[in-house]
Design an enzyme around this catalytic site. Structure first.
Site, PDB file in Angstrom:
ATOM      1  N   SER A 155       0.771  -1.227   0.039  1.00 39.83           N
ATOM      2  CA  SER A 155       0.052  -0.106  -0.041  1.00 39.83           C
ATOM      3  C   SER A 155       0.905   1.302   0.005  1.00 39.83           C
ATOM      4  CB  SER A 155      -0.918   0.042   1.144  1.00 39.83           C
ATOM      5  OG  SER A 155      -0.239  -0.030   2.305  1.00 39.83           O
ATOM      6  N   LYS A 190      -6.304   3.629   8.762  1.00 39.16           N
ATOM      7  CA  LYS A 190      -5.407   4.735   8.068  1.00 39.16           C
ATOM      8  C   LYS A 190      -5.901   6.163   8.163  1.00 39.16           C
ATOM      9  CE  LYS A 190      -3.262   1.213   5.009  1.00 39.16           C
ATOM     10  NZ  LYS A 190      -2.957   0.840   3.653  1.00 39.16           N
TER      11      LYS A 190
END
Length: 814
Positions: A718, A761
């Protein structure tokens, strides 16, 4: 060559491995005087410099011969120096045996002057020495520590009173020592003879203290005592304690011996009786026990299969002779069958409003969990028999997964039980052991149900993501039957050997991540994810839950301590950085302790916990709040990561230097992250012209990519979009905005792919003061649930969704 007068006591050097016999040797004062001139040890009774050998857990008395194994270099140098010059050394016991390099404060003040009789070098570099205690000495000062310890010491002058009182004390000690020698198996009889033949009271005390079981501190206290009568009195007290223990041991030994003889006699008589009964056609058995068990079985309302099994075992018990080792095994099995809650059920509290009120009282937020519990209660009102749900709470530490289990049990009116499976590797922990093994017991599931006394509790299985597996089996595979609603109505425990119904149990598993949970086990769970808390939620939890709890735990009230919003905000921003509130509670407890100390010291207190007070009490700020960087920088991008502890921000740095076209990766990156970096570099090289670079740019330059916090392993795809952005910034010279963070996987064609852990996140970005977040377009749906992400996040952060990395570069590069 003159013969050493102590050779007869020691034997050959080859016998030093048998140190036990040497430890029991003891010299009389006459033998010591013959072996060495004690008067020559000191010059006019003045202090003398002595090399010191520090002793661990050993106190050597005068006139005592003891083998020692020495390995420390300082001790070896002192011993060899003494051996070479034929001079004694001072043996001083350490206060703490764990200290490897003792100083003056680590040694007791009184030791024993000793000479080395024999020395044997061992293959491992250590030395075995036989030492002979000569006299006591008091350490006055430290002279040197290198290459070995040397101290200034003077002799201990013993105060001897020639009186009938001294003789009486000596006779009392010897009488007790004689009795102890007769009772003990460890005191050599020759030590009693030696003690009887010495005249001085101090020598008697030394002999006895060297052979009875005393602590180092007790021996050292005796060594330091100057008054001979007090030394005898100390030894007399120690002997009295030792005699009490020896007498009890003797009583136990005699009782065991008598019981063994009675058991053998009983066995013989029973065998005779059994033979007679066989002749008469009668059978022997323990009828009273069997009758009692039958009565309990009929009254227990067991399921039919369990009842038949229990009656079968009771009949077995009746046929067994009393002395059979199987009797206790069958009794234990029957006790387990009869004490399990086969039909004992706790009645559910079906009041939905009351349950909702209890859940809200105990926990803030967690809407999905509360909604699921209330749905269960609603169905329970409509249907009489409902299978217990199998829930799984997944989230970072400290967000309330375990504690809400107790609240659910309270809201349902059920019992609550909890087991932790972190690190469990044995399948028998779940299924139990078969009865063929000695000491076999059911597994922890059955054990816990017996303890709680109900067959429908709320059963929490903690740390389900940390179960291990080895040669003893796989506990996660055994859990498949426990946590499957289609199978657990007939759970088979190896010990019980009959099915047990677990379908009424409400199972709740907890863990930090699903990545380590086996897919088959994951398939049985109804997963509810716990997101981390934002700042406003943490302050609400602290104000309404944590502060009252810690205030009560520390005996404080509202007048003693008051938390202002500025103080709580300071704790959240600058002293904790976590997804949950566990460390926040610790810091609040720390402040309460400090205020409690002030209240006790001053008699009253008025602790006002403001931002300034927090910094005064807890010290400088530990974390930085706000933007990760003060201003836009070239070659630096902020990425978002997902860990077991929740979301986190990571900084990715790229530097371009003169070289030969190599890509250097540092920061303990995993294989997947390294591949993401290589893919990002390939994309940038293939589009070099669009960034104003000529074709030879990368041939003459090295690219160094580093992710700080190098001690922490990093993995996952990611970070691709952040790596690409940092690379383009470094080669083009355009800085990256300092107010944004990004996450997403990038392909060789520049396509941005979706990623996981979006909520965590995003919450990490909000905690870090980020105002813009770049996300893959595929993940836009993950932010659609407004209950999972608080509205404050959408007010403070602008979300940019991209399909291609060029869209991200257009936003990120200044």
């Amino acid at each position: 060559m003159p013969r050493d007068p102590t050779d007869d006591l020691l034997g050959d050097a080859d016998d030093l491995d048998h140190a036990g016999s040497i430890e029991e040797q003891f010299l009389t004062p006459e033998q010591v005087a013959e072996a060495v001139d004690l008067g020559a040890l000191y010059e006019g009774d003045q202090p003398h410099n002595w090399p010191v050998i520090p002793m661990r857990d050993v106190v050597v008395f005068p006139h005592m011969i003891v083998p020692l194994v020495l390995g420390r270099q300082g001790s070896l140098r002192a011993l060899r120096k003494s051996r070479a010059e034929d001079t004694p050394v001072l043996l001083v016991t350490q206060r703490d045996p764990a200290v490897d390099d003792p100083g003056e404060s680590d040694l007791f003040r009184v030791g024993t002057i000793a000479r080395c009789l024999q020395l044997l070098e061992l293959p491992d570099g250590t030395v075995r020495a036989v030492m002979e205690g000569l006299a006591r000495a008091t350490v006055l000062s430290l002279v040197q520590t290198d290459p070995y310890i040397v101290v200034d010491a003077e002799p201990v002058e013993e105060l001897v009173e020639e009186s009938s009182r001294t003789e009486a004390a000596k006779r009392s000690v010897l009488a007790r020592f004689e009795e102890a020698t007769e009772l003990s198996r460890t005191i050599p009889p020759e030590m009693l003879i030696t003690a009887m033949n010495v005249d001085g009271p101090g020598e008697v005390a030394d002999i006895i203290a060297s052979v009875i079981d005393l602590k180092v501190e007790q021996k050292q206290k005796l060594l330091e005592e100057r008054d001979s009568i007090k030394r005898l009195q100390q030894v007399d007290g120690y002997l009295g304690h030792e005699l009490n223990i020896l007498r009890i041991e003797q009583e136990i030994h005699e009782r065991v011996q008598d019981e063994m003889e009675d058991s053998q006699r009983e066995y013989y008589l029973r065998e005779r009786l059994r033979a007679i009964q066989d002749e008469l056609g009668q059978r022997e058995g323990i009828g009273s026990d069997a009758f009692e068990y039958r009565a309990r079985i009929e009254a227990a309302r067991l399921p039919e299969e369990a009842r038949l099994k229990a009656l079968e075992e009771a009949e077995r018990l009746e046929r067994m002779p009393m002395a059979s080792p199987e009797v206790s095994t069958v009794r234990t099995y029957l006790d387990w069958l009869l004490e399990l809650p086969w039909t004992q059920t706790t009645e559910d509290a079906l009041d939905i409003e009351r349950a909702a009120r209890i859940l809200d009282q105990d926990h803030y937020g967690l809407h999905k969990v509360k909604e699921r519990v209330l749905e269960f209660l609603a169905v329970r009102q409509l249907v009489e028999e409902v299978k217990g749900p199998i829930l799984c709470f997944i989230g970072p530490p400290g967000v309330g997964k375990t504690s809400i289990g107790r609240s659910i049990a309270r809201a349902l009116g059920r019992e609550f039980i909890r087991i932790s499976l972190g690190g469990v590797r044995d399948e028998a922990e779940i299924r139990g052991h078969r009865r063929t093994y000695v000491g076999a017991l059911p597994g922890r599931v059955i054990q816990t149900l017996r303890r709680v006394g109900s067959n429908n509790p709320v059963f929490m299985i903690d740390e389900v993501d940390k179960i291990g597996a080895d040669f003893r089996g796989d506990p996660s595979s055994a859990l498949l039957e426990v946590l499957d609603p289609e199978q657990n109505h007939a759970f088979s425990d190896h010990y019980l050997e009959i099915p047990y119904d677990l379908s009424k149990v409400m199972f709740i598993a907890t863990g930090n991540t699903l990545d380590t949970v086996p897919p088959a086990l994951h398939d049985r769970f109804e997963v509810i994810e716990f997101p981390g808390y934002i700042e406003q939620e943490k302050m609400h939890i602290a104000r309404d839950f944590l502060v009252p709890k810690q205030r009560q735990a520390h005996g404080l009230n509202g007048t003693h301590i008051r938390f202002h919003d500025s103080g709580l905000r300071s704790l959240v921003r600058y002293y904790t950085r976590e997804a949950g509130v566990r460390n926040l509670e610790r810091e609040i407890a720390s402040l309460c302790r400090k205020v409690a100390r002030e209240v006790v010291a001053a008699g009253n207190g008025n602790g006002q916990i403001t931002e300034q007070a927090v910094e005064e009490m807890l010290g400088p700020r530990r974390f930085r709040y706000g933007l990760a960087r003060e201003q836009p920088e070239v070659g630096v991008a902020t990425g978002l990561a997902y860990t077991e502890a929740g979301g986190d921000m990571i900084s990715i740095e790229v530097s371009v230097v003169e070289g030969s076209g190599e890509l250097l990766l540092t920061g303990q990156l995993g294989e997947v992250m390294k591949e993401s970096a290589q893919a990002a570099l390939s994309y940038v090289r293939s589009h070099a012209a669009s960034y104003g670079l000529n074709g030879d740019f990368f041939k003459s330059r090295d690219i160094h990519l580093h992710v700080p916090s190098g001690a922490v392993p990093k993995e996952g795809p990611s970070a691709g979009i952040a790596i690409t952005t940092a690379l383009v910034s470094a080669v083009s010279g355009r800085p990256v905005g300092n107010d944004l963070a990004m996450t997403g996987e990038v392909t060789l064609r520049g396509t941005v792919l979706g990623i996981g852990g979006v909520r965590e996140k995003v919450l990490a970005a909000h905690r870090g003061g980020i105002s813009r977040v770049i996300l893959p377009a595929e993940n836009e749906k993950d932010l659609g649930d407004k209950e999972e992400i608080p509205p404050e996040v959408f007010e403070d952060i602008e979300f940019v969704y991209v399909d291609h990395v060029e869209q991200a570069l257009a936003v990120a590069l200044v």
